[in-house]
Design an enzyme around this catalytic site. Structure first.
Site, PDB file in Angstrom:
ATOM      1  N   HIS A   1       0.851  -1.186   0.000  1.00 13.87           N
ATOM      2  CA  HIS A   1       0.000   0.000   0.000  1.00 13.87           C
ATOM      3  C   HIS A   1       0.890   1.241   0.000  1.00 13.87           C
ATOM      4  CE1 HIS A   1       0.479  -0.732   4.462  1.00 13.87           C
ATOM      5  NE2 HIS A   1       0.915   0.499   4.338  1.00 13.87           N
TER       6      HIS A   1
HETATM    7  P1  TYD Z   1      -1.687  -2.665   7.555  1.00 13.36           P
HETATM    8  O1  TYD Z   1      -1.117  -1.309   7.770  1.00 13.36           O
HETATM    9  O2  TYD Z   1      -2.481  -2.898   6.302  1.00 13.36           O
HETATM   10  O3  TYD Z   1      -0.553  -3.773   7.678  1.00 13.36           O
HETATM   11  P2  TYD Z   1       0.700  -4.137   6.753  1.00 13.36           P
HETATM   12  O4  TYD Z   1       1.100  -2.929   6.012  1.00 13.36           O
HETATM   13  O5  TYD Z   1       1.736  -4.588   7.706  1.00 13.36           O
HETATM   14  O6  TYD Z   1       0.322  -5.256   5.861  1.00 13.36           O
HETATM   15  O7  TYD Z   1      -2.580  -3.023   8.820  1.00 13.36           O
HETATM   16  C1  TYD Z   1      -3.109  -4.327   9.023  1.00 13.36           C
HETATM   17  C2  TYD Z   1      -4.330  -4.198   9.915  1.00 13.36           C
HETATM   18  O8  TYD Z   1      -3.967  -3.650  11.182  1.00 13.36           O
HETATM   19  C3  TYD Z   1      -5.397  -3.297   9.320  1.00 13.36           C
HETATM   20  O9  TYD Z   1      -6.658  -3.916   9.539  1.00 13.36           O
HETATM   21  C4  TYD Z   1      -5.342  -2.055  10.152  1.00 13.36           C
HETATM   22  C5  TYD Z   1      -4.727  -2.493  11.464  1.00 13.36           C
HETATM   23  N1  TYD Z   1      -3.867  -1.458  12.057  1.00 13.36           N
HETATM   24  C6  TYD Z   1      -4.321  -0.709  13.128  1.00 13.36           C
HETATM   25  O10 TYD Z   1      -5.461  -0.907  13.626  1.00 13.36           O
HETATM   26  N2  TYD Z   1      -3.511   0.243  13.670  1.00 13.36           N
HETATM   27  C7  TYD Z   1      -2.286   0.502  13.175  1.00 13.36           C
HETATM   28  O11 TYD Z   1      -1.560   1.397  13.687  1.00 13.36           O
HETATM   29  C8  TYD Z   1      -1.824  -0.260  12.040  1.00 13.36           C
HETATM   30  C9  TYD Z   1      -0.468  -0.023  11.436  1.00 13.36           C
HETATM   31  C10 TYD Z   1      -2.645  -1.228  11.513  1.00 13.36           C
END
Ligand code: TYD
Length: 137
Positions: free
Chosen positions: A55
């Protein structure tokens, strides 16, 4: 920072205080990093072969550190990709907004610690690569 490029991110060498009993690294707002930290989160228990990220962010600045183990971050500005292998707790990758990133090749026990400039907001994410390319136009 819609127009950020892969050359807008940089490896930051953080100070390391070692005394024979271990090491300490501190990260101060505005000194080692060009933003104020409002949130810290960390990724751990990442199964080998998994990829995280996938992303971009519209406004979020981040410093990404391999607090333990190692992993690779591939950054993409829509034109050029660059990969950074992080493996030392006193080295961080500064990532400005507007870059697609993926984290992969985690070692066993790898911990990815992220210092972030904003609270979590799903509104700040661009989760589809085609939308990212459109955003960068
Ligand atoms: P995401 O940022 O998409 O993870 P990655 O980039 O590591 O694949 O986040 C995964 C899930 O965690 C998403 O449902 C949102 C949640 N999340 C939070 O609730 N708070 C946060 O600070 C972060 C980074 C993620």
């Amino acid at each position: 920072m819609k127009d950020s490029s892969v050359y807008s991110c940089s490896i930051v060498e953080l100070p390391r205080i070692s005394d024979g009993q271990g090491s300490i690294t501190a990260v101060n707002n505005g000194i080692e990093i060009p933003f104020d930290t409002r949130r810290v989160y960390y990724l751990y228990d990442v199964p080998s072969g998994s990829e995280r990220g996938g992303h971009a962010h519209k406004a979020l600045h981040q410093l990404i550190v391999a607090a333990a183990g190692s992993f690779v971050i591939t950054v993409d500005d829509g034109k050029i990709k660059r990969s950074f292998h992080l493996s030392r707790p006193n080295m961080g990758l500064y990532l400005p907004p507007g870059l697609w990133r993926s984290l992969h090749d985690f070692s066993g026990g790898g911990i990815c610690m992220v210092l972030a400039s904003e609270a979590y907001s799903e509104e700040d994410y661009i989760r589809e690569y085609v939308d990212f390319l459109e955003y960068k136009k």
